[in-house]
Design a protein around this motif. Sequence first.
Motif, PDB file in Angstrom:
ATOM      1  N   SER A 149      40.900  87.468  -7.322  1.00  0.00           N
ATOM      2  CA  SER A 149      39.883  88.430  -6.906  1.00  0.00           C
ATOM      3  C   SER A 149      40.327  89.197  -5.665  1.00  0.00           C
ATOM      4  N   ASN A 191      37.823  90.598  -3.917  1.00  0.00           N
ATOM      5  CA  ASN A 191      36.513  90.720  -3.302  1.00  0.00           C
ATOM      6  C   ASN A 191      36.584  90.715  -1.782  1.00  0.00           C
ATOM      7  N   ASN A 192      37.476  89.885  -1.223  1.00  0.00           N
ATOM      8  CA  ASN A 192      37.530  89.759   0.236  1.00  0.00           C
ATOM      9  C   ASN A 192      37.984  91.045   0.917  1.00  0.00           C
ATOM     10  N   LEU A 208      37.732  94.201  -0.529  1.00  0.00           N
ATOM     11  CA  LEU A 208      36.875  95.314  -0.916  1.00  0.00           C
ATOM     12  C   LEU A 208      35.463  95.200  -0.345  1.00  0.00           C
ATOM     13  N   GLU A 209      35.016  93.990  -0.074  1.00  0.00           N
ATOM     14  CA  GLU A 209      33.663  93.778   0.426  1.00  0.00           C
ATOM     15  C   GLU A 209      33.443  94.500   1.751  1.00  0.00           C
ATOM     16  N   ASN A 210      34.452  94.484   2.618  1.00  0.00           N
ATOM     17  CA  ASN A 210      34.300  95.103   3.929  1.00  0.00           C
ATOM     18  C   ASN A 210      34.280  96.623   3.857  1.00  0.00           C
ATOM     19  N   ARG A 223      33.307  98.595   1.237  1.00  0.00           N
ATOM     20  CA  ARG A 223      32.334  99.226   0.334  1.00  0.00           C
ATOM     21  C   ARG A 223      31.266 100.026   1.090  1.00  0.00           C
ATOM     22  N   THR A 224      30.873  99.573   2.308  1.00  0.00           N
ATOM     23  CA  THR A 224      29.852 100.303   3.069  1.00  0.00           C
ATOM     24  C   THR A 224      30.447 101.455   3.875  1.00  0.00           C
TER      25      THR A 224
END
Length: 461
Positions: A43, A45-46, A48-50, A52-53
Amino acid sequence: MKRFFVLSLLAITFLYAKGSVEFKYAPQITEREYPTSHNKILSYNNVLENVRTSIVNISIKKEISTASLNANPFYNDPFFREFFKGYGQVPQERIEQSLGSGVIVSKDGYIVTNNHVVDGANEIVVSIAGDKKEYAAKLIGKDEKSDLAIIKIEVKDLNAVTFFNSDEVKVGDVVFALGNPFGVGETITQGIVSATGRSGMGIVEYEDFIQTDASINPGNSGGALINSAGQLIGINSAIISKSGGNVGIGFAIPTNMVAMVATSLIDNGKYTRAFLGVNIADLDSDMSALYNNNYGALITGVEENSPASKAGLKRGDLIIGINDKKIASASELKNTIGTFAPSKEVSVKYLRDKKTNTLKVTLGTNEKIVANGELEYKGLRLGAINKLQKEQGNISINGVSVVDIDEKSEAYKAGIRKNDIIVQIENSEILTLEDFKKATESKEKKRVFVYRRGAIFAVAL
């Protein structure tokens, strides 16, 4: 019989391997590393999570007319518009809405996007992933030649994206195209970098694209191209697709160009490119042989009194380097010079008579009064009013004449047309091209008073 067949096949294989051509084989590898297992999930996710906003949705509204409202200056007067209503003499207006994406580049609300996303907008609204509130945005500046624009919302402590040096992007790097095209949340697609430094696509004047196969969805223009570390490497700008859908070849403006243009737009409201003053062309293989098999930007002409002329560059010189950067094509020279500010001194490496030389050049500005006494400004080509023009048009007023105009320019959209005469800007009377140049030095929009067919009207430019 079966045994003979097998032995014969082995013999043929052996003879082929021992033939006159020796193939290069990699060392035998027997182990494989699998990216997933039953108890692990691969993944991103780690990273892309930061980010996305940091991606926003941009919606605009702009007023579209079926014909120019400024074809007659009286149409600007509400009384005459009401008088002609119902007689088919006033063009109809409609409101067009469109969507795009943007990337937050500072904590205090500066957002970079494509110029074509916000071009002509009367109203710009921004929404951020995870935030139900909508924010009114102000256009700070735009650069049509690179298709970049800066808008700003009055919000603090936003999640600004982290920039990556786009010169370090390599073919094969894993990338993600992020956008917020419909205001309902971000979209993320994955691909790889398939080329860097792509130019000559005919999309904008200054092209130095990162090419990717990551799908760019409709409305993703102005969104982010992110590497696998979650850092910004480019701003999604265009896609080539046979179907018109989201599957094709995507192009992103590299961050080094974005940073250069965005900084100037934020500080000055515009981006003024440096000017070298040469006509250039690429070399084919035959011509390259005459230049020690080098490639670069061949000078085919030098403008009089230009920075190149003053420094001593000549027709036939082959420019192969600017400062420490190698120049391999005409477009690369154009893009490189375009990243510098006027008055910047650069080192030019070039070939002349098969000998390598280096000289210093102090660059000029491309917003200039040209040799034939005309001024180029924001799609306008302006000149002095000549005696013949005054006599034929029975003109007694003073000002500068619109010799030509780009129909895609802001000035054209504001209502200025060829053969109009600009007589005043704000409180400054315009008698000469130098008057016009001085009156337009600041970045703020101004009242421009225009004479046409015996009447004077005003536009904001």
